[in-house]
Design a protein around this motif. Structure first.
Motif, short mmCIF file in Angstrom:
data_model
loop_
_atom_site.label_atom_id
_atom_site.label_comp_id
_atom_site.label_asym_id
_atom_site.label_seq_id
_atom_site.Cartn_x
_atom_site.Cartn_y
_atom_site.Cartn_z
N GLY A 110 0.80 -1.36 0.32
CA GLY A 110 0.23 -0.28 0.24
C GLY A 110 0.66 1.26 0.12
O GLY A 110 0.30 2.26 0.05
N LEU A 111 2.25 1.22 -0.12
CA LEU A 111 3.17 2.47 -0.14
C LEU A 111 3.81 2.27 -1.64
O LEU A 111 4.35 1.48 -1.99
N SER A 112 3.40 3.49 -2.56
CA SER A 112 3.95 3.50 -3.52
C SER A 112 5.14 4.65 -3.79
O SER A 112 5.71 3.88 -4.84
N LEU A 113 6.04 4.78 -2.68
CA LEU A 113 7.12 5.74 -2.75
C LEU A 113 8.20 5.54 -3.81
O LEU A 113 7.84 3.84 -3.56
N ALA A 114 8.63 5.19 -4.06
CA ALA A 114 10.43 4.38 -4.45
C ALA A 114 10.75 4.41 -3.83
O ALA A 114 11.17 4.59 -1.97
N PRO A 115 12.01 2.72 -3.03
CA PRO A 115 12.50 2.16 -2.24
C PRO A 115 13.35 3.40 -1.30
O PRO A 115 13.82 4.04 -0.27
N SER A 116 13.60 4.88 -2.21
CA SER A 116 15.35 5.51 -1.63
C SER A 116 14.33 6.72 -0.52
O SER A 116 14.63 6.89 0.27
N GLY A 180 21.92 -7.17 2.31
CA GLY A 180 22.51 -6.42 2.22
C GLY A 180 23.32 -6.84 0.18
O GLY A 180 24.06 -8.03 0.83
N SER A 181 23.13 -5.73 -0.23
CA SER A 181 23.02 -6.84 -1.39
C SER A 181 23.41 -5.99 -2.88
O SER A 181 23.20 -4.63 -3.17
N LEU A 182 25.07 -5.34 -3.96
CA LEU A 182 25.14 -4.80 -4.68
C LEU A 182 24.84 -5.65 -6.42
O LEU A 182 24.77 -4.37 -7.22
N ASN A 183 23.70 -6.24 -6.42
CA ASN A 183 23.81 -7.17 -7.44
C ASN A 183 22.28 -6.44 -8.19
O ASN A 183 21.17 -6.25 -6.89
N ALA A 184 22.51 -5.91 -8.80
CA ALA A 184 21.63 -5.48 -9.78
C ALA A 184 20.37 -4.07 -9.91
O ALA A 184 19.60 -3.94 -8.85
N ARG A 185 21.46 -3.01 -8.45
CA ARG A 185 21.11 -1.61 -8.18
C ARG A 185 20.55 -0.92 -9.26
O ARG A 185 20.78 -0.78 -10.22
N SER A 186 19.60 -0.29 -9.08
CA SER A 186 18.91 0.66 -9.34
C SER A 186 19.32 1.67 -9.58
O SER A 186 19.91 2.25 -8.71
N GLY A 187 19.85 2.07 -10.91
CA GLY A 187 20.54 3.21 -11.49
C GLY A 187 20.51 4.65 -10.95
O GLY A 187 21.14 5.54 -10.43
N GLN A 188 19.00 5.14 -10.83
CA GLN A 188 18.11 6.21 -10.02
C GLN A 188 18.35 5.77 -8.84
O GLN A 188 19.24 7.48 -8.18
#
Length: 329
Positions: A110-116, A180-188
């Protein structure tokens, strides 16, 4: 006049970071020579090498550099504000709260904000609650740390509840955020982290003198002309921002915020808050841990958060068992 010892330490750490970056780019399932790696970065390699270095690995390395530096700077700031070596974002629950909010965005509760944005909100909420529970002590003393530990435990439990109540595909998508992972992180997210890190670093450099005085008692700091309340508010706000943005990229990578400032303080001249050295050390630690996670049991990949936990946990126990230095409780 710049301090020669700190300058030498920062230069050495920068050299190690450059070396770790090149090795991390060159090493993997497809091995690339260091010479070809440099050629690829300069845009003169063959198409296959260019694809491996610039398309597959470079974004991951940049994410590791920025997130490691941000976590280390946040840890150094929190330790200085609290005058306690254990007051790092991971230990006082900021990481877990940021992760819980980010996972809530990923699994769609129910929360639509970006993960960042959600990670920032979680970090701010955890800090505000811990600060309120600490009462008059603010960020100082063990009450703030104990409150943060409790908040982190609750946030971790909430994360597990959310993962247990969603479809398996959604849970799998959110799993890297929990370890905690660096795999396929969002470029934005990486771009936002880079901008936030640059802005935070410039602000902290302008406050370096005031931050140095926070290592003394309040009376001494005030006598030296430091505006304690303003400095603490700005420092705490920047620590929350750096932590939230880093978690939005890499998840809760534990103990980077503890290990990097400790190394920086051991190497740099006493009496200074070694933010630059801590950032360089944190970025190096993150890259080395990610490299180990990718290569030790290849093709099986171990998330970077698990590697840092395995390496850093014995050091945390050592800190708890040994006498504390005078500069930090």
């Amino acid at each position: 006049m710049p301090d020669r010892r700190n300058t030498l330490v920062n230069t050495a750490l920068l050299g190690l970071l450059v070396l770790a970056t090149i090795i991390s780019l060159a090493t993997g399932t497809v091995q690339v020579s260091l010479f070809d790696t440099l050629r690829a970065l300069a845009g003169h390699a063959d198409p296959m090498t260019d694809f491996v270095i610039n398309e597959l690995r470079l974004s991951r390395v940049i994410a590791g550099l920025l997130s490691g530096a941000a976590l280390a700077m946040a840890g150094c700031l929190m330790q200085t504000l609290a005058r306690n070596r254990l007051a790092t974002p991971g230990i006082i629950g900021i990481d877990n709260a940021a992760t819980a909010f980010a996972v809530a965005s990923v699994v769609g509760v129910g929360l639509s904000l970006a993960p960042s944005a959600m990670a920032l909100a979680g970090a701010a909420a955890a800090t505000a609650i811990a600060f309120g529970l600490a009462g008059a002590n603010g960020t100082r003393g063990y009450r703030f740390i104990v409150a943060g530990i409790g908040i982190g435990a609750i946030a971790g439990a909430v994360t597990q509840v959310m993962l247990s109540r969603v479809a398996i595909d959604a849970a799998n998508a959110a799993y890297p955020w929990t370890v905690g992972s660096l795999n396929a992180r969002s470029g934005q997210s990486v771009l936002v982290l880079g901008l936030g890190l640059a802005a935070g670093y410039l602000i902290l450099m302008s406050l370096s003198r005031a931050l140095n005085t926070l290592q003394f008692t309040d009376a001494v700091a005030i006598a030296l002309g430091t505006r304690l309340k303003a400095t603490r508010i700005i420092g705490l706000g920047l620590a929350v921002m750096l932590t939230g943005l880093a978690v939005s990229v890499c998840g809760p990578v534990g103990l980077i915020a503890l290990l990097a400032p400790e190394l920086a303080r051991a190497l740099c001249r006493p009496g200074k808050v070694p933010l630059t050295a801590a950032a360089l050390a944190g970025a190096s630690f993150m890259l080395v841990a990610d490299l180990l996670g990718r290569t030790l049991f290849a093709p099986l990949e171990i998330p970077v958060g698990i590697i840092t936990a395995i390496v850093g946990s014995p050091y945390l126990l050592w800190i708890l068992l040994r006498p504390s230095p005078r500069s930090l409780t």
